[in-house]
Design an enzyme around this catalytic site. Structure first.
Site, short mmCIF file in Angstrom:
data_model
loop_
_atom_site.label_atom_id
_atom_site.label_comp_id
_atom_site.label_asym_id
_atom_site.label_seq_id
_atom_site.Cartn_x
_atom_site.Cartn_y
_atom_site.Cartn_z
N ARG A 82 17.83 -106.00 -45.12
CA ARG A 82 18.79 -105.34 -45.99
C ARG A 82 20.21 -105.50 -45.44
O ARG A 82 20.41 -105.64 -44.24
CB ARG A 82 18.43 -103.87 -46.19
N GLU A 135 23.76 -100.06 -49.43
CA GLU A 135 22.88 -101.15 -49.01
C GLU A 135 22.42 -101.99 -50.20
O GLU A 135 22.25 -101.48 -51.31
CB GLU A 135 21.63 -100.60 -48.33
N ARG A 156 8.13 -94.88 -56.59
CA ARG A 156 7.49 -95.92 -55.77
C ARG A 156 7.16 -95.41 -54.37
O ARG A 156 6.19 -95.85 -53.75
CB ARG A 156 8.29 -97.21 -55.76
N GLN A 174 10.79 -85.12 -53.44
CA GLN A 174 9.82 -86.15 -53.08
C GLN A 174 8.43 -85.56 -52.85
O GLN A 174 7.42 -86.19 -53.17
CB GLN A 174 10.29 -86.93 -51.84
N ASP A 221 8.04 -74.64 -46.34
CA ASP A 221 9.44 -75.09 -46.24
C ASP A 221 10.23 -73.92 -45.67
O ASP A 221 9.93 -72.76 -45.96
CB ASP A 221 9.99 -75.50 -47.62
N VAL A 227 6.94 -89.19 -44.41
CA VAL A 227 7.78 -89.80 -45.44
C VAL A 227 9.27 -89.65 -45.16
O VAL A 227 10.08 -90.51 -45.49
CB VAL A 227 7.43 -89.19 -46.82
N GLY A 228 9.66 -88.55 -44.53
CA GLY A 228 11.08 -88.24 -44.40
C GLY A 228 11.82 -89.06 -43.34
O GLY A 228 12.99 -89.37 -43.51
N GLY A 229 11.16 -89.40 -42.25
CA GLY A 229 11.82 -90.16 -41.19
C GLY A 229 11.96 -91.61 -41.62
O GLY A 229 11.00 -92.36 -41.60
N ASP A 230 13.17 -91.98 -42.05
CA ASP A 230 13.31 -93.31 -42.66
C ASP A 230 14.62 -94.01 -42.34
O ASP A 230 14.98 -94.99 -43.00
CB ASP A 230 13.14 -93.21 -44.18
N VAL A 241 8.76 -95.93 -44.45
CA VAL A 241 10.23 -96.01 -44.48
C VAL A 241 10.75 -96.57 -45.80
O VAL A 241 11.91 -96.34 -46.16
CB VAL A 241 10.80 -96.85 -43.30
#
Lengths: 332, 332
Positions: B36, B47, B103, B131, B152, B215-218, B284
């Protein structure tokens, strides 16, 4: 795009675009100059060309497929986009096949205005394709030149150029050879399509004191000037890192001297310094020119006649509740 | 996009998208995997994410601006495009803020279907943002799971998730701690927003035999799992070169072992090998998933109800006579 250009007129647009390019080239050092990203395939190449001035971001999508015309497609198509850097939201999308043709001609016009010999009144066109027509209009818009001397190996291309330009008031002399075209011309603009190391402009045809726009040589393996002529010239470029790979100077040693156009415009480097020298603009096309062109078109097409709104960004009322956009109507 | 998703239903779309992702992940090695291209500014990042399978080219434009929500904008907006590789012509542009959410959830659903322990019936959600809602729908679409245990730190986010998902038939248990949420859950999906090295899921909360979607650590500097938990897990990734920079494993040594998901799908690498192990999908988001999503939407929105034609490409009758598009109407 076509409607807007027809309505406003090519030369009026080229004149305006030259001034926008001038503004942006003068603040060259402010831009984020990211290398273009190419995806090569057996059929051609697709590239993304981004840049940013920290206020506005732009990119151009552009393909290059040499086998396209034989199948009824254009070799090159393009579109581009502007986005706000402060929030990252896209704000403007435009056709850029026509626009790239316009900005290429406007860039040559800007550089020629800066470097041409005093009192230049005649331009030779070597190659009579579409870009040569835009180049002629750009030079007339900035320098008032209406006398063209044209050479192309394809008589049909020359006839098409006459058909397109003579009604606009140009006086066109059709030359039987490149030598005949460039003799007594003050400005020489070369733009041919062959993807090869061609010599469309031999060194011994070119006298002293001219300005040359080398427009066609713009990717690895594609040049059109005699390397000996390049060595005789003072060479001006958009961005040396890219021109060394894509321009006429790809055939010269790595340390071949060049001058960045933006430095001439702001007075940090000399342009033409004598009546006798040959100045050469080794044009390849850089992302900042696309940025300028998009910025100019965005400002010039605010009238609803020229643009339409497209709904491309999801905007939920609560930016943290994306699901709200689609939750309604989903069966339980 | 929103209209199409509302009409067809999120889960029906997620189900279809999982199969398209499955097809494309299985032919992973055919894709041109270009890195990217990022333009960083003081405000955020923009990006471009291109990829190609030599038949179709895609790219996604996506921004990330952490300060956006406080100013009423979304942190992330995106749109994407498909083009024909054989002639380079763009053919489809779509919104991708919603589509990226879909996706991402579909990718987790595909991977979870492959790696979850047999008979999984309960999923913990750590983080109750948008998400997480899409993740729940994706897992129900593939595995039929309707029992959710949610934690949460922000009660308002949990209430919003209940409001969005309970009408759809989910049975939701609100947990007072992350430990309470993950106890007795077969699948754990973490997705929190903080851009920091947070521990949203401590190692000692997690028993054996679960599947985790991280999923969040990206992106660099953004992780949410206990590094000790990552070391206890068998880690599955989209594209190791990118995940090492952007995923949970950015906190692990360079040679930390991972398995590429596509190899599991085609049978070239083992997935889950025992009831006791912890499998972790270190998600990611990779350009091929965007390619799949665009390809799926293009095929699913051929009905004129769902798309509109935009005139973005200059197409002169004679591909060599671009000037013909604008010559008419220009005053002489």
């Amino acid at each position: 795009m076509a409607h807007w250009v027809q309505r406003i007129g090519v030369e009026a647009i080229l004149s305006g675009m030259v001034e926008t390019l001038d503004e942006d080239f003068r603040r060259w050092s402010e831009f984020d100059k990211t290398p273009r990203v190419a995806s090569h395939t057996p059929f051609g190449v697709i590239e993304l060309m981004p840049t940013s001035d920290l206020d506005t971001y732009s990119f151009k999508y552009v393909n290059g497929h040499p086998s396209n015309p034989a199948r009824g497609f254009q070799t090159v198509t393009a579109f581009g986009m502007l986005a706000d850097v402060h929030n990252g939201y896209p704000r403007f999308i435009a056709e850029m096949t026509l626009l790239t043709a316009l900005r290429t001609a406007a860039t040559s016009a800007l550089v020629t205005r800066e470097l041409a010999p005093a009192g230049a009144s005649t331009m030779a066109l070597v190659g009579a394709g579409s870009q040569s027509e835009f180049q002629a209009l750009g030079i007339r818009a900035t320098l008032g030149i209406e006398d063209l001397r044209v050479f192309d190996t394809d008589p049909a291309a020359v006839e098409k150029l006459q058909r397109n330009l003579e009604p606009l008031g140009f006086r066109i002399t059709v030359a039987k050879s490149v030598g005949e075209a460039v003799a007594n011309s003050d400005i020489i603009t070369t733009c041919i399509a062959d993807k090869a190391h061609t010599i469309a402009l031999p060194n011994d045809c070119v006298g002293r004191g001219v300005h040359i726009n080398g427009v066609g040589g713009d990717c690895p393996g594609k040049t059109e000037l005699d390397p000996e002529l390049v060595r005789r010239s003072n060479v001006f470029v958009e961005y040396p890192e890219q021109t060394k790979i894509e321009g006429e100077i790809q055939l010269q040693p790595e340390d071949f001297p060049t001058t960045e156009i933006w430095k001439v415009l702001v007075g940090d480097a000399p342009g033409r310094t004598s009546d006798d020298e040959i100045t050469l603009f080794d044009s390849v096309g850089f992302a900042i020119a696309d940025f300028s062109a998009l910025r100019y078109v965005e400002a010039a097409t605010r009238d609803p006649e020229y643009h339409e709104d497209i709904d491309l960004i999801a905007e939920p009322d609560d930016p943290k509740d994306l699901f709200s956009l689609i939750g309604a109507g989903v069966p339980a």
